[in-house]
Design a protein around this motif. Structure first.
Motif, PDB file in Angstrom:
ATOM      1  N   LYS A  45      37.562  -9.167  50.325  1.00  0.00           N
ATOM      2  CA  LYS A  45      38.266  -8.086  50.757  1.00  0.00           C
ATOM      3  C   LYS A  45      37.379  -6.921  51.282  1.00  0.00           C
ATOM      4  N   GLY A  46      37.092  -7.387  52.680  1.00  0.00           N
ATOM      5  CA  GLY A  46      36.310  -6.244  53.405  1.00  0.00           C
ATOM      6  C   GLY A  46      35.231  -6.985  54.187  1.00  0.00           C
ATOM      7  N   PHE A  47      34.118  -5.978  54.511  1.00  0.00           N
ATOM      8  CA  PHE A  47      33.173  -6.634  55.276  1.00  0.00           C
ATOM      9  C   PHE A  47      31.926  -6.258  54.874  1.00  0.00           C
ATOM     10  N   LEU A  48      30.611  -6.825  54.979  1.00  0.00           N
ATOM     11  CA  LEU A  48      29.367  -6.652  55.087  1.00  0.00           C
ATOM     12  C   LEU A  48      28.820  -6.417  55.859  1.00  0.00           C
ATOM     13  N   LEU A  89      38.587   2.942  61.986  1.00  0.00           N
ATOM     14  CA  LEU A  89      39.105   1.406  61.961  1.00  0.00           C
ATOM     15  C   LEU A  89      39.595   1.379  60.674  1.00  0.00           C
ATOM     16  N   GLY A  90      39.516   2.416  59.925  1.00  0.00           N
ATOM     17  CA  GLY A  90      40.300   2.564  58.412  1.00  0.00           C
ATOM     18  C   GLY A  90      39.462   1.828  57.355  1.00  0.00           C
ATOM     19  N   LEU A  91      38.177   1.651  57.737  1.00  0.00           N
ATOM     20  CA  LEU A  91      37.215   1.059  56.634  1.00  0.00           C
ATOM     21  C   LEU A  91      36.851   2.075  55.678  1.00  0.00           C
ATOM     22  N   GLU A  92      37.048   1.646  54.452  1.00  0.00           N
ATOM     23  CA  GLU A  92      36.353   2.617  53.269  1.00  0.00           C
ATOM     24  C   GLU A  92      34.907   2.087  52.935  1.00  0.00           C
TER      25      GLU A  92
END
Length: 158
Positions: free
Chosen positions: A76-79, A102-105
């Motif tokens: 659920k996301g990125f490193l 980008l809408g990344l939390e």
């Protein structure tokens, strides 16, 4: 064979070896030594030239170092890992703004901004959790956004 003849034979062998190593064409002992001396001076000059080239290359590498950006997709996301040899003023803010665009939390992060810039962040796509938003972003988009943010900061410093 007497020891004097053995010494003479050993000296002759060493001179011939020196002649071969230095590419001397002479058969005279003195000329071989002179040629060897010239050869050594040439080698010293080549070493000095190489040292200067290496010094110049290292200096330009540090000044013009390219950023290393890796983005791995998590469940659920990125490193996101970012590394630059030289820290730029405003770089962290620029990268965080790119995440926001980008809408990344940012869920977790470690940052070092002393001499070098290092960032390791875990970012989750919070738009996917809002109103059933299904079209998430991929790792390549995140990487390109971070690289663009870095480029913008570097361009503004020049």
């Amino acid at each position: 064979m007497s020891s004097r003849e053995q010494n003479k034979a050993a000296l002759y062998e060493k001179l011939m070896l020196l002649r071969d190593v230095t590419n001397s064409t002479s058969m005279n002992k003195t000329s071989i030594v002179v040629d060897a001396s010239k050869y050594i001076e040439e080698l010293k000059q080549q070493v000095e030239t190489l040292n200067q080239e290496i010094g110049t290359s290292e200096a330009s590498t540090v000044e013009n170092s390219l950023p290393v950006v890796t983005v791995e997709t998590l469940e659920k996301g990125f490193l996101i890992n970012v590394y630059l040899e030289k820290n730029c003023s405003g770089l962290l803010v620029s990268v965080l703004e790119a995440f926001e665009d980008l809408g990344l939390e940012v869920l977790d992060a470690r940052v070092s901004c002393s001499d070098r810039f290092q960032l390791e962040a875990v970012g989750g796509d919070f738009l996917q959790h809002i109103e059933g938003h299904a079209d998430g972003i991929d790792a390549q988009v995140v990487k390109e956004a971070v690289l663009q943010a870095i480029k913008n900061v570097q361009d503004s410093e020049q």
